[in-house]
Design an enzyme around this catalytic site. Structure first.
Site, mmCIF file in Angstrom:
data_model
loop_
_atom_site.group_PDB
_atom_site.id
_atom_site.type_symbol
_atom_site.label_atom_id
_atom_site.label_comp_id
_atom_site.label_asym_id
_atom_site.label_seq_id
_atom_site.Cartn_x
_atom_site.Cartn_y
_atom_site.Cartn_z
ATOM 1 N N ARG A 1 -10.031 -10.400 5.887
ATOM 2 C CA ARG A 1 -11.034 -11.055 5.053
ATOM 3 C C ARG A 1 -11.546 -12.340 5.678
ATOM 4 O O ARG A 1 -12.731 -12.591 5.746
ATOM 5 C CB ARG A 1 -10.449 -11.383 3.668
ATOM 6 N N LYS B 1 10.479 -7.618 -6.384
ATOM 7 C CA LYS B 1 10.662 -8.422 -7.589
ATOM 8 C C LYS B 1 9.421 -9.165 -8.050
ATOM 9 O O LYS B 1 9.189 -9.318 -9.232
ATOM 10 C CB LYS B 1 11.807 -9.422 -7.370
ATOM 11 N N HIS C 1 -9.539 -2.963 -0.966
ATOM 12 C CA HIS C 1 -8.693 -1.980 -0.272
ATOM 13 C C HIS C 1 -9.441 -0.647 -0.114
ATOM 14 O O HIS C 1 -9.410 -0.019 0.938
ATOM 15 C CB HIS C 1 -7.419 -1.690 -1.083
ATOM 16 N N SER D 1 -5.399 -8.977 -4.526
ATOM 17 C CA SER D 1 -4.636 -8.453 -5.670
ATOM 18 C C SER D 1 -4.107 -9.613 -6.520
ATOM 19 O O SER D 1 -4.111 -9.536 -7.751
ATOM 20 C CB SER D 1 -3.461 -7.608 -5.189
#
Ligand code: PNS
Length: 168
Positions: free
Chosen positions: A96, A47, A23, A134
Site C-alpha cells: 500500500r 489471540k 485483499h 483490516s
C-alpha cells in the site's frame, strides 16, 4: 505474463481478519497472472484476531467464490513450508505505502533465505484501497462507522452480527 506462468500456483497469504476489498483486488489480479491462486489464511493470527480461523476462512471462501481459479485454505507454521507443500512458486503480497515496505521486504528476504525457490511478488494496491486495512475496518465498524464499500458482503454480515452480540 507468459503462458508458462499460467501453469504456476501462487499463494496470497495473510491473516485476513477480515478479508477486505483491498485483499480481493490483489487476489483478482494474481488470479490473472497465475494458473491457480491459493488464498492462505494464517491460523497464527491467534489471540489478537477478532474472527476465529474458521470464520476467516469462511468469509474469504464466500468472497472469492466468483474468482474462478482460487482456493481458500488455512495454514499454520511457516508460509514457505506451506508453499512447498502446495507446490506454489510465488507468494503474492499487496503493497500500500512506504509503511508496508519495510515489513514486507524484511519478510520477503527472510522467506527467500528459508526457501530461495519461492519468489515474493509485490503488487501495488489500487489507489482506491491504499488507505484500507483490516484493523481500520474493525475499528470503524466497532464504532458504528460505515464500512460497506470496503468489505465484501460476507464480512459486513459478520461484522454486524459481532456488534449485535456485543450489544452495540
Ligand atoms: O495479513 P498479514 O498479517 O500481513 O499476514 C502476515 C503473514 C500471515 C503473511 C505472515 O505473518 C506469515 O507469513 N506468517 C506465517 C509464519 C511465517 O512464515 N513467518 C515468517 C515470515 S518471514
Amino acid at each position: 505474463m507468459s503462458d508458462e506462468s499460467l501453469e504456476h500456483i501462487a499463494l496470497c497469504p495473510g491473516s485476513f481478519d477480515p478479508i477486505t476489498e483491498g485483499h480481493l483486488d490483489i487476489i483478482r489480479r494474481a488470479s490473472k497472472m497465475f494458473g491457480k491462486v491459493i488464498v492462505a489464511v494464517s491460523a497464527e493470527a491467534g489471540k489478537q484476531a477478532l474472527f476465529s480461523i474458521a470464520e476467516r476462512v469462511e468469509m474469504a471462501t464466500e468472497a472469492c467464490h466468483s474468482i474462478s481459479n482460487t482456493e481458500v485454505d488455512s495454514f499454520s507454521g511457516l508460509v514457505v513450508e506451506y508453499a512447498r507443500k502446495r507446490g506454489a512458486v510465488a507468494l503474492v503480497k499487496g503493497l500500500r505505502a512506504v509503511s508496508d515496505f519495510e515489513r514486507e521486504v524484511q519478510m520477503a528476504l527472510m522467506n527467500r533465505r528459508l526457501a530461495p525457490e519461492v519468489y515474493t511478488v509485490f503488487l501495488v494496491t489500487h489507489p482506491d484501497y491504499a488507505f484500507l486495512s483490516s484493523s481500520l475496518v474493525k475499528e470503524i465498524a466497532s464504532l458504528g462507522g460505515d464500512v460497506e464499500a470496503l468489505v465484501p458482503a460476507s464480512v459486513l454480515r459478520r461484522l454486524r452480527s459481532k456488534q449485535d452480540n456485543c450489544g452495540t
